[in-house]
Design an enzyme around this catalytic site. Structure first.
Site, mmCIF file in Angstrom:
data_model
loop_
_atom_site.group_PDB
_atom_site.id
_atom_site.type_symbol
_atom_site.label_atom_id
_atom_site.label_comp_id
_atom_site.label_asym_id
_atom_site.label_seq_id
_atom_site.Cartn_x
_atom_site.Cartn_y
_atom_site.Cartn_z
ATOM 1 N N LYS A 60 8.733 43.399 6.633
ATOM 2 C CA LYS A 60 9.848 43.644 7.541
ATOM 3 C C LYS A 60 9.524 44.743 8.549
ATOM 4 C CE LYS A 60 13.480 42.392 4.264
ATOM 5 N NZ LYS A 60 14.635 42.905 3.506
ATOM 6 N N SER A 70 19.875 41.783 1.319
ATOM 7 C CA SER A 70 19.320 42.970 1.963
ATOM 8 C C SER A 70 19.802 43.152 3.391
ATOM 9 C CB SER A 70 17.786 42.917 1.956
ATOM 10 O OG SER A 70 17.324 41.849 2.740
#
Length: 621
Positions: free
Chosen positions: A515, A472
């Site tokens: 995140k 990612s």
């Protein structure tokens, strides 16, 4: 500790209007350039950041209107398999259930089996008659006899030999027969943990043989000391349900493939898709039944919205809710401990208390950033540097948390090698290495070079001292690489997460809520400027269930979140310059890189001996 999944930082005009879901917005971005560049991007509104619960408001008042079989609505496959087992009259009546093996699941399956199975007309087993050293078996005639089964359903999370099969005891020269769980379940169903039997293989072999033969033979627990008397075997009629996870079921298949092939199989579904009001009603009724079964108060109408938001964080999808009774009971019990009721205030207070209890390690690591022991820039512009986001998983810690990571890239004349420092230092996992190679393939394809790239690049997670894995961060790494090649600075006020494929499509990643909240926390501690935000994959929007603090900041225009489908959509947001322009003399990043490559090639050609320079000119002609 593991880290993975990066994000880049964006910058937009302060007080920019928040748009509705699905609409595009025109964003003027200023990066110390004389003219503003008008770009189009999909900016999320605050309504997109949590599951849409308002459309189900009418459902919460209908939960107690009628009594229904909530388990049948959320576990139809399980009930069908139990009904099939109950009607099975020949072969080996075995049902394998893919589920957790704790007492909550086993008890629930046993209760449901008891409801489905018809009460048998007769009795099973028999009656042992003991006279001195002579033991005879009489037909079952009294249901109160310990060796007479009534067709009941029993379960056990852990069972040992004497508890399951009973035992023979000699006390003061008097023989005593003690029944086991198998005697009480005779004529009915026994629900057991599969790992319990796998941990005691002799126990499983004896149970399997007893069911196959239809009788239970008495055995001495010690082969060196046989039973003092001969005891007739007990007739046995038993259906068996074994519950285990996929690994346990795989082990069972390997150890007993023939029986595995004959067994009936089903699953206790851990979550359900919610697409309309009827689905939501079924889930709420199931959760309410779980509460009432545990002697908890019935949930109030305002209890459901915070429970659903927390449930979405648990499943990672706005349209998927968990069915795990143990997870539901934990939320409810903690709420009751706060205010002795199941209400919004009670659950909110319980969740906040849990987050605070578990936040020590995450707070200490964020303090390192705020004290500039870990360098994370949230202001200004830097060439080849981007803010990524990592999900940190620490052994023994109950949950992961998100924090920013500084990803940097430097380029220099070379042979086109892209160096992944994490991989070279053996700190990068295989998935991270795969993401790096895919990102490089996309960039090389976009440049359309006739020869090898005359630049070498080096990418690294700065101040990372443990393994980095996951793909990612590939979008963030791609943006940092392009910034370094084009010599165009990246705005440090915005973070990026997402993986890319070889065609430049941005793909979904995990840990999205953690995140975003990790980067938001740092920005908030340093004071929100209204120009900070996060770029995420469009396909990740359905996974959002952010904290109320982040939602409020987005609603007030103090923080922003953009969703993109293509890698080139992130570049103008981060750099203020588009990746590719259709205009002939437009200034775009792709052309800057190509011009820089051509300039370097010319410099190299000018230093070659004149025959080689002439040959190069001839080749160009």
């Amino acid at each position: 500790m593991q880290q993975g999944k990066g994000v880049d930082c964006l910058r937009v005009i302060q007080n920019h209007a928040v748009l509705n879901k699905g609409l595009s917005c025109i964003i003027p971005l200023f990066f110390n350039q004389p003219n503003a560049i008008i770009l189009t991007s999909s900016q999320l509104s605050w309504q997109d950041l949590q599951p849409n619960i308002t459309e189900y408001a009418s459902v919460f008042s209908r939960i107690e209107e009628e009594e229904t079989d909530s388990l049948a609505a959320v576990q139809p496959r399980l009930l069908n398999a139990l009904a099939y087992l109950a009607s099975q009259t020949d072969g080996f009546p075995l049902l394998l259930v893919c589920s957790q093996e704790n007492s909550d699941y086993l008890a629930l399956i046993a209760r449901q089996m008891a409801r489905i199975a018809d009460q048998p007309a007769g009795l099973f087993g028999g009656h042992y008659h003991l006279i001195a050293d002579n033991v005879t078996l009489q037909p079952p005639g009294d249901a109160s006899h310990p060796f007479t089964g009534r067709g009941e359903v029993h379960f056990a999370e852990w069972i040992e030999n004497d508890q399951l099969f009973g035992c023979v005891r000699l006390h003061r020269d008097r023989l005593q027969l003690e029944p086991g769980l198998i005697h009480r379940a005779n004529g009915g169903t026994l629900v057991l943990s599969l790992r319990t039997l796998q941990a005691q293989p002799l126990l499983w072999l004896r149970l399997k043989r007893a069911i196959q033969l239809g009788r239970l033979e008495w055995q001495s627990p010690d082969e060196r000391h046989p039973l003092p008397v001969s005891i007739p075997p007990l007739p046995l009629s038993l259906k068996l349900v074994l519950c285990g996870d996929r690994d346990a079921l795989a082990t069972f298949q390997e150890s007993d493939p023939e029986l595995h092939e004959l067994a009936t199989y089903t699953e206790f579904e851990e979550n359900m898709q919610v697409v309309d009001e009827e689905d939501m009603l079924a889930w709420c009724r199931w959760a309410q039944d779980v509460a009432l079964q545990a002697d908890l108060p019935a949930p109030q109408a305002d209890f459901w919205p915070p429970l659903i938001r927390e449930a979405v964080r648990y499943t990672g999808d706005q349209e998927v809710l968990p069915l795990c009774p143990r997870w539901l009971l934990r939320q409810m019990r903690e709420a009751v401990m706060q205010e002795a009721t199941l209400s919004e205030a009670a659950l909110t207070s319980a969740l906040e208390a849990r987050t605070w209890r578990e936040a020590f390690l995450a707070e200490r690591m964020r303090d390192e950033i705020l004290l500039k022991q870990i360098l994370i820039e949230t202001e200004g512009e830097v060439v080849g540097q981007i803010n990524g986001l990592s999900v940190v998983e620490f052994p023994g810690h109950p949950r992961p948390w998100g924090e920013p990571s500084r990803i940097t890239c430097v380029v220099h004349p070379g042979d086109g090698e892209f160096t992944d420092v994490e991989r070279k230092a053996e700190l990068g996992g295989n998935i991270h290495a795969k993401g790096m190679m895919i990102m490089q393939a996309y960039l090389i394809a976009e440049l359309e070079l006739d020869q090898q790239l005359p630049f070498s690049a080096s990418l690294v997670f700065e101040q990372s001292y443990s393994e980095v894995d996951g793909d990612s961060a590939s979008l963030a790494e791609l943006c940092a690489l392009i910034s370094a090649l084009a010599n165009q600075p990246i705005n440090q006020q915005i973070a990026v997460t997402g993986s890319v494929d070889q065609f430049g499509n941005v793909q979904p990643v995990g840990g999205l809520n953690e995140k975003i909240e990790g980067f938001f926390t740092i920005c908030n501690e340093r004071e929100l400027t209204g120009q900070q935000g996060v770029i995420i994959p469009m396909s990740n929007v359905r996974h959002l269930s952010l904290s109320q603090e982040v939602v409020d900041a987005v609603e007030q225009g103090r923080f922003h979140i953009w969703a993109i489908d293509r890698a080139e959509e992130a570049l103008p947001l981060l750099t203020g310059v588009v990746w590719r322009s259709e205009e002939e003399n437009a200034d775009d990043l792709l052309r800057r890189i190509q011009d820089r490559i051509a300039q370097l090639n010319q410099q190299e050609a000018s230093h070659r001996p004149w025959p080689l320079r002439w040959l190069n000119w001839f080749n160009q002609r």
